[in-house]
Write a protein that holds these residues in place. Structure first.
Motif, short mmCIF file in Angstrom:
data_model
loop_
_atom_site.label_atom_id
_atom_site.label_comp_id
_atom_site.label_asym_id
_atom_site.label_seq_id
_atom_site.Cartn_x
_atom_site.Cartn_y
_atom_site.Cartn_z
N LEU A 250 0.94 -1.22 -0.18
CA LEU A 250 -0.07 0.07 -0.15
C LEU A 250 0.93 1.17 0.05
CD1 LEU A 250 -2.69 -0.86 2.52
CD2 LEU A 250 -2.79 -1.48 0.24
N ASP A 253 4.09 5.05 3.59
CA ASP A 253 3.35 5.72 4.53
C ASP A 253 2.07 5.08 4.94
OD1 ASP A 253 5.07 7.73 4.11
OD2 ASP A 253 3.94 9.19 3.50
N ALA A 254 1.30 4.43 4.23
CA ALA A 254 0.12 3.95 4.61
C ALA A 254 0.34 2.66 5.46
CB ALA A 254 -0.75 3.35 3.41
N LYS A 256 3.19 2.44 7.42
CA LYS A 256 3.49 2.92 8.68
C LYS A 256 2.30 3.23 9.32
CE LYS A 256 8.08 4.69 7.22
NZ LYS A 256 8.85 5.87 6.54
N GLY A 257 1.38 4.06 8.94
CA GLY A 257 0.15 4.33 9.48
C GLY A 257 -0.71 3.05 10.00
N LEU A 258 -0.38 1.91 9.59
CA LEU A 258 -1.16 0.73 9.90
C LEU A 258 -0.43 -0.10 11.02
CD1 LEU A 258 -2.46 -0.67 6.55
CD2 LEU A 258 -3.80 0.02 8.47
N LEU B 52 4.82 9.79 10.87
CA LEU B 52 5.51 9.28 9.73
C LEU B 52 6.67 10.22 9.55
CD1 LEU B 52 2.31 9.46 7.00
CD2 LEU B 52 3.56 7.55 8.06
N ALA B 76 -1.05 2.38 16.09
CA ALA B 76 -1.87 2.17 14.89
C ALA B 76 -3.44 1.92 15.52
CB ALA B 76 -1.43 1.27 13.92
N ILE B 81 -3.89 7.09 10.01
CA ILE B 81 -3.54 7.98 8.86
C ILE B 81 -3.74 7.62 7.67
CG2 ILE B 81 -0.94 7.06 9.53
CD1 ILE B 81 -1.55 10.72 8.11
N PRO B 83 -2.56 8.72 3.95
CA PRO B 83 -1.69 9.64 3.18
C PRO B 83 -2.50 10.21 1.92
CG PRO B 83 -0.67 7.33 3.49
CD PRO B 83 -2.09 7.25 3.94
N VAL B 87 -1.96 4.40 -3.28
CA VAL B 87 -2.16 3.77 -4.55
C VAL B 87 -2.22 2.22 -3.97
CG1 VAL B 87 -1.13 3.08 -6.79
CG2 VAL B 87 -0.94 5.40 -5.85
N TRP B 149 -10.64 3.91 0.87
CA TRP B 149 -9.29 3.93 1.57
C TRP B 149 -9.72 4.42 3.16
CZ3 TRP B 149 -4.38 2.63 1.06
CH2 TRP B 149 -4.04 2.35 -0.15
N GLN B 156 -9.16 -0.16 11.10
CA GLN B 156 -8.25 0.12 11.99
C GLN B 156 -8.77 0.26 13.47
OE1 GLN B 156 -5.23 2.66 10.12
NE2 GLN B 156 -3.98 2.78 11.97
#
Lengths: 361, 284
Positions: A250, A253-254, A256-258, B52, B76, B81, B83, B87, B149, B156
């Protein structure tokens, strides 16, 4: 659940394994079992045909009966047994294992780099192993079989470590840095290897070339055992880590966010991928394209989630190499094409097709 | 001490310092919008408070704990978050994407629990994307994709959701749709939402709390109706404007003056005899 009517269609995408006992659960795409079964059947048929074919032909039924040792009363049993168990079955089994190993290694590399054109040799495994092998064959002129795999293995690991180290910058190693530094270092190593080949003894060089192309000729059960043991360690590890590849896919960034420790997981996965590739290269030389093509075709068959992609890629890679080995033995019989040449002939056109399809990305 | 705070936060890429010694308290249970001109550091600030980007100096505190000292998965579970313009891999279905939101709740051996399944289904339902749950993300429209998304971030199951420009590159209808969805998540699901928003009017309408960033510092913060003034817009964005009540929500509506507004009415700007091509056309 808000609406029961939609639930059935949503549940349809994957199969979940969740036993009542213990704290374990796993899921994979629902297409996985059927595709896997198809590949296994294809492999078994190819295996029988491949064992049956050769200078000494054995009827397919007798091949099966010899494998299970249930035709001991047959007049030709002694010959069958020798040809099947000593010559053909080990090399074909090894071809299958090598294909599995390279496919999983390639699938991991493609996942880590988020690049469908990555392959197991991205981190210099083939270059490093080749340099080591050529050093042993052409320079040191050591012909005992025992040293070569270990040298190749060490060369592969050292090069991969060097590329990873050079790509490291401020606590991270981005995929693009890995790719670029991999290409650069591989070129340098390739040049050194070429120089060695240029000034080597012609017979040694020929032997080195066969190794460089990749071959399972003359391999025995010992090779199968060594690579098999290697696979038993790393394959389950790779499969359980498939989930990490999904998350990494993903984007950093995504991921790391998870809550993924992206750098650490990437490092671990790279170790697994390089270890697998180095194992395959050590026993069979640098066979190309399997690690690129197998994960790719498999992704089309079972989707991009790695829980199913990794094991099915393994089966596909194995099947592909068994087929390639058969073609290699058949194409210019009674001579034999190294299996690496056949995979290149199958793989190269596919690679061009991939580039063509991806031209707008 | 519950809540999300930045203390003496300094953020930098390489040696270029973006945010300097910034203090910020995010109001819990509310929608906060970070606004400011391009390059002011609002996205960098969001990256800083979402871990981040590692601070050069200072700390970000969530519920009394430094976010850099919490295990990543623990963080988390409390803070998600999304971003900017993420993609998805080719062929990944919506269901699979949303299921990724369960990552911090999983382990090597526990990869897909009944709870994971339940929360994922709920996230699909809340965002109204069950109908195309089996479709690849890359075949969806921009608005549907962004919903998927957001559903992933919902799966989460964190109290705080941070979003970097969630409406950028979307058609107007989808921008409103996404903002409405986030507003509902706040009002109905008690999520704390922090988002970087490009459009000041959207920020005024949807945010309970507005933080205006200029050159790495907070220029103003507070309730939009109290903070957003003609002077603030001039100082932060460098734009002359009028502020009128939004006819729909009575929140501040920023109407830029621009150059066209300062000149004469349009009829007198272009006279036929000053534009030879048009004059010729009339003769012909």
């Amino acid at each position: 659940m808000a609406s029961e009517s939609h639930a059935h269609s949503v549940r349809g995408t994957w199969v979940t394994i969740r036993p009542r006992w213990g704290r374990f659960s796993y899921r994979f795409d629902k297409r996985v079992p059927l595709v896997a079964l198809g590949i296994v059947i294809f492999t078994l048929v190819t295996l029988v045909v491949s064992i049956s074919y050769g200078e000494y032909d054995i009827p397919p039924l007798e091949v099966v009966r010899t494998i299970f040792n249930v035709n001991q009363d047959h007049a030709d049993y002694a010959n069958y047994r020798l040809v099947v168990h000593t010559f053909r079955l080990p090399r074909i089994t090894l071809a299958f294992l090598v294909g599995m190993t390279l496919a999983v290694s390639g699938a991991i590399m493609q996942g880590i780099t988020r690049n469908p054109l990555a392959d197991p040799y991205l981190l210099g495994v083939s270059g490093g192993a080749s340099l080591a092998a050529v050093t042993v064959i052409v320079w040191l002129r050591i012909t005992t079989a025992g040293l070569l795999p270990w040298a190749a293995f060490a060369g592969a690991l050292i090069t991969a470590g060097a590329i990873y180290g050079l790509a490291w910058k401020r606590g991270s190693s981005t995929p693009i840095r890995l790719i670029l530094i991999g290409i650069a270092l591989e070129s340098v190593i390739g040049a050194v290897t070429t120089v060695m080949l240029l000034f080597g003894n012609i017979n040694d060089v020929q032997q080195a070339y066969v190794w460089l192309t990749g071959s399972v000729y003359g391999r025995n059960w010992e090779h199968v055992q060594v690579l098999g043991a290697w696979l038993i360690v790393f394959m389950p590890m790779a499969t359980l880590m498939g989930r990490e590849l999904n998350t990494m896919g993903l984007g950093d960034d995504a991921a790391k966010g998870l809550g993924q420790r992206v750098e650490r997981q990437r490092g671990l996965l790279m170790v697994v991928s390089v270890a697998l590739a180095a194992g395959a290269v050590a026993v069979a030389g640098t066979i190309g394209f399997v690690g690129l093509v197998a994960p790719h075709v498999t992704r089309r068959l079972v989707g991009p989630s790695h829980e199913g992609l990794l094991p099915v890629s393994a089966l596909f890679g194995g099947a592909l190499l068994v087929l390639a080995d058969l073609i290699g033995r058949w194409a210019i019989a009674p001579s034999e094409l190294p299996v690496g040449v056949v995979t290149a002939m199958i793989g190269a056109p596919y690679f061009i097709y991939l580039l063509y399809r991806n031209r707008n990305r | 001490m519950t809540g999300l705070y930045a203390n003496e936060l300094t953020l930098a890429y390489d040696d270029a310092s973006i945010i300097h010694n910034l203090r910020l308290a995010i109001p819990m249970g509310q929608v906060t919008a970070l606004v400011g001109p391009n390059g002011c550091g609002k996205s960098t600030l969001l990256r800083g408070i979402s871990r981040l980007l590692k601070p050069k100096h200072g700390t970000v505190i969530l519920d009394g704990q430094d976010i850099w000292k919490l295990p990543t998965k623990e963080l988390a579970k409390r803070l998600g978050i999304l971003p900017q313009s993420p993609v998805a891999p080719e062929g990944l279905t919506v269901h699979e994407l949303v299921a990724q939101g369960r990552y911090p709740h999983q382990s090597w051996l526990q990869q897909w629990s009944a709870e994971d399944e339940r929360v994922t289904q709920e996230a699909l339902a809340i965002t109204h994307i069950e109908d195309f749950a089996d479709r690849p993300v890359d075949t969806l429209s921009g608005g549907q994709r962004q919903r998927a998304w957001i559903a992933m971030t919902l799966a989460q199951d964190s109290e705080v959701i941070l979003l970097d420009e969630p409406t950028t590159f979307l058609d107007l209808a989808y921008q409103i749709d996404v903002l409405d969805l986030l507003y509902e998540l706040n009002r109905q699901r008690k999520k704390t939402i922090v988002m970087v928003v490009h459009d000041l009017n959207h920020a005024c309408r949807y945010a309970d709390y507005l933080v205006a960033v200029k050159e790495g510092q907070i220029a103003a913060q507070g309730i939009p109706s109290e903070v957003v003034t003609e002077r603030l817009v001039r100082e932060v964005f460098g734009v002359e404007c009028l502020i009128i009540p939004d006819p729909v929500t009575a929140t501040p509506l920023v109407v830029p003056v621009g150059r066209t507004g300062k000149t004469q009415p349009k009829e007198t700007v272009y006279k036929a005899d000053e534009r030879p091509d048009e004059a010729e056309r009339e003769i012909a």
